[in-house]
Design a protein around this motif. Structure first.
Motif, PDB file in Angstrom:
ATOM      1  N   LEU A 110      74.767 -64.192  13.249  1.00 53.22           N
ATOM      2  CA  LEU A 110      76.234 -64.159  13.250  1.00 53.22           C
ATOM      3  C   LEU A 110      76.775 -65.566  13.040  1.00 53.22           C
ATOM      4  CD1 LEU A 110      76.951 -61.815  16.297  1.00 53.22           C
ATOM      5  CD2 LEU A 110      76.802 -61.207  13.880  1.00 53.22           C
ATOM      6  N   ASP A 111      77.672 -65.713  12.076  1.00 53.26           N
ATOM      7  CA  ASP A 111      78.265 -67.036  11.889  1.00 53.26           C
ATOM      8  C   ASP A 111      79.315 -67.294  12.974  1.00 53.26           C
ATOM      9  OD1 ASP A 111      80.826 -66.019  10.993  1.00 53.26           O
ATOM     10  OD2 ASP A 111      79.943 -65.720   9.016  1.00 53.26           O
ATOM     11  N   HIS A 112      79.876 -68.482  12.963  1.00 53.27           N
ATOM     12  CA  HIS A 112      80.753 -68.913  14.055  1.00 53.27           C
ATOM     13  C   HIS A 112      81.893 -67.927  14.279  1.00 53.27           C
ATOM     14  CE1 HIS A 112      83.447 -71.398  16.456  1.00 53.27           C
ATOM     15  NE2 HIS A 112      82.467 -72.264  16.628  1.00 53.27           N
ATOM     16  N   GLN A 114      82.155 -64.696  13.330  1.00 57.59           N
ATOM     17  CA  GLN A 114      81.688 -63.394  13.803  1.00 57.59           C
ATOM     18  C   GLN A 114      81.318 -63.459  15.270  1.00 57.59           C
ATOM     19  OE1 GLN A 114      78.547 -63.126  10.779  1.00 57.59           O
ATOM     20  NE2 GLN A 114      79.566 -61.288   9.988  1.00 57.59           N
ATOM     21  N   PHE A 153      73.290 -70.650  12.778  1.00 60.13           N
ATOM     22  CA  PHE A 153      74.726 -70.743  13.031  1.00 60.13           C
ATOM     23  C   PHE A 153      75.032 -71.299  14.418  1.00 60.13           C
ATOM     24  CE2 PHE A 153      74.399 -67.314   9.828  1.00 60.13           C
ATOM     25  CZ  PHE A 153      75.156 -67.892   8.836  1.00 60.13           C
TER      26      PHE A 153
END
Lengths: 280, 280, 280, 280
Positions: A110-112, A114, A153
């Motif tokens: 999950l990126d920042h 999300q 991430f």
């Protein structure tokens, strides 16, 4: 603020009655609650009686762990919510009013943004359920670069982001768990603590860092007792915490395995004295 | 899509007329515009005439650099906006319709959310000004961990975040600059490119990576020519770009200083052939 | 797409077996599932047998209601999550794969941003739990100004905001419930539906509006049968839905109490014919 | 705080020297700056001399209007940025340190989230440019439902959203313009002002409302002088402003055309007395 004996944070295996006795013996002002022990007491009346006895000894409750994951699959979160009322009932019966958890500072997938939405969604719900039970929630951010830079991430790893997440949650019962070790490894200063009030802080941890490592090389699980090396500006940290009018628990969480091998009275006398330097 | 000669991206110092001639000689389908050269031509009519001549040679325009910083102080941004219309007028006179820039993947002071809002604010304004001039804007994300992990606050360093920023800008004339090197170093696969259309892609860069380094050790400025090592799955990348129906320029940007020391015709013949493998 | 008999949406009190029979009799392609009826059948095997029999009659399942509130107190949400698995199990046993709910378009206390975060948090969790069960979730936005303007803080009342909420949820199993009545009252056109795919639409409602009221005066619960007045451009709506390649249920939800007073066969013959004009 | 004579807000056409004289005559503590007048003085030295003379008369500067639109086309924003430095130079030369603007509480086309991003983007840039010039920016939210409900997409129309926008701008020189009329029409109470500090407030307007209309029927441009009807709880408002330690200007903006038809000395004597009741 008051010094808090958290056996778990010291890496000591103490049953709850022993922890209470040792907290008294070594002049702590509080002790961490042990919900599993409370559950074994056989009902709310017995828990309340126990809590009264602990209070009578001059001890306040420290902080309990939040039994709900803020990340992970929705089904795990759902299951934790199913079970949460029973835990909250134990806490209420004992008069425990602080729970805490920490935020994993990175994610492999999950990126920042999300991950932010994931945490915000879980946090909002949990905070409201805790508020219904009269319990405040503390959120601890993690500072060491050797931790947050290990996955694709990076996520929250400083006080500003932690405060923004809390503000967005809309919950007035959520605050920070401030650990001098994360404050130091995050490259923060007293300025970053300016303007905080007692309502913004749920628990405080004080630790020092190894003197033979650069800040960005410090390891999360290899710390030093407060005032051990002087690497961390605990005076500046203490002044800022005092300026906030903080009234809660202060504990030590050094992740030093050797503590478990020493005589427990020696360890606790030493820890109590070190926290005493901070809380005066 | 068409092969694009970008002398700058190859590290070659070619004046614009020479670049145009060499692009024709080596079978490129396009060449990067040179706005400074256009400015020297003495007016819109002369620029239009030049552009017509270039078109006549069978060349399309590649992509020009965006002369506006997406971060930095507001005053620098303001100054760039003051000067932007003159640049856009040159581009319009020549029929250039693509401009691009890249996103710095970290910041020493602004955390992810602050930096997001900064970029979003600048991007929205610039995109609308470019749209007024009939120009599309390409945004390039940067993949290498050796780049984004060098400051306190990592920022956009993958396609998902880049696409979300573009979507939030609300601009229909903004798309991605897709570079196989960033796609690879970001740990992305063909799946991450699924669903893209021609409207989502403004420019494509193809490069390969050194075979003696792990992905997370790759350096942004130390790449290889496409198909040189096979480290990067350029077949999968090409299939995804083709599936999107991409119609724009494809260039090479290997950051290999030695190219400038070789005979330029040798270099361009080689580069043209390599892009040709991709665009077929 | 297929015509779907939803007795509830028509204001008719039909038990499930009767609804199934009437759906067949009047040429519908589907019928709404009745989870309460399924629960009464006595086990997964019986439910599967029933579902097979319905399928055998040429009927597909329409859409079930989501038994979880997307707003309201956290404790109500928690309780709904406790009970959700039993409901999802019923749906799975019958092969039902669509659930839906609507978004209240205003709030007396939470402003737009607070309400957004509330909905996003609940939606993300519910969507993942439904995804685990193989079920898609449809979200219906509400268009009438006489509805969204009745409290201090208007909320989502158009397709753009609904799509953004869905995108932010990060869930690939969430889509829109598109109702021509909301599309019309929201002042939207076919352009607003451009680019939608079958994956973006979970259910479609078609209704017409009173011809003696301005758009902003239309009431949510006072509609007309599709093609009754021609106020709503159902041809444009149909073309856009068809262009999306939509394969799901189409129903009518006119909120006309008088339907319950007419002979049910007359009502269903009429409704079936009207949906038939849409789905051809 | 101090009473501020804003001729424009009273609907009076007074040239700047006259406004200054009347402010002194009627015991105001400040007067709005007139940048056009400053520009006519012929240079920074003359402006500084004028400002010193005004200060000498015991008057502080009120607040100037921000000459930059926070919405509208990017090109209009760009043009305003081109011209902004000249205006800021006039303000600096005179020692003016407050500028203000208001937020249009609805939009015909941009939904809440799009409009938020638009305002945030413009606000961030403008705030930084003003900060460079040592000027604070005040933002006024608009309360009346008869205003915000007139277009398809309501926007910021309460203090909570206004504060969140300011917080997201990341600017420490942006605060609120608090108008008792908007506070009242927004249905807010003293609780909504709790916790504000002087840094959060850039200007204060006090007005009363008609007594023959319900709150949701009040018109933005049809107000009453403070303490005229008692509809608005100006005591509660004053207590909250005082509790914030507010040190800035307080003015009246009743939008009553009849004021311009009365003898100006009568009007100003009355207004000064009314503000005096507030600022004591």
């Amino acid at each position: 603020m008051f010094s808090n004996l958290s056996a778990g944070a010291l890496g000591l295996s103490l049953d709850h009655p022993t922890a209470v006795d040792l907290a008294v013996k070594h002049g702590f002002g509080g002790v961490d609650p042990d919900l599993a022990h409370f559950a074994s007491l056989g009902g709310d009346a017995a828990i309340a009686e126990h809590a009264a006895a602990v209070r009578e000894k001059g001890l306040a409750w420290g902080i309990a762990g939040l039994p709900v994951p803020l990340d992970g699959p929705a089904e795990a979160f759902r299951t934790a919510l199913v079970e949460l009322p029973a835990t909250l009932a134990l806490a209420r019966a004992a008069g425990v009013d602080r729970m805490g958890t920490w935020v994993r500072p990175m994610h492999e997938d999950l990126d920042h943004r999300q991950n932010w939405r994931l945490h915000l969604s879980r946090l909002s719900i949990v905070a409201e359920l805790l508020a219904d039970a009269g319990i405040r929630l503390g959120l601890e951010y993690i500072g060491p670069k050797t931790f947050w830079s290990t996955e694709r991430f990076p996520f929250i790893h400083g006080i500003r982001e932690a405060r923004e997440l809390i503000a967005e949650s809309g919950a007035s019962n959520v605050g920070l768990i401030l650990d001098s070790y994360h404050w130091y490894t995050a490259g923060e200063s007293a300025d970053d603590l300016a303007g905080l009030t007692d309502a913004d802080i749920v628990s405080v941890d004080i630790n020092d860092a190894r003197s033979d490592r650069e800040r960005d090389e410090q390891q999360d699980l290899d710390r030093r007792l407060p005032y051990a090396t002087g690497v961390i500006d605990l005076e500046g940290f203490a002044d800022a915490i005092a300026a906030a009018g903080y009234t809660g628990p202060v504990k030590v969480e050094p992740f030093m395995k050797e503590l478990a091998e020493k005589p427990v009275d020696d360890v606790l006398a030493d820890v109590s004295e070190r926290i005493g330097r901070f809380t005066v």
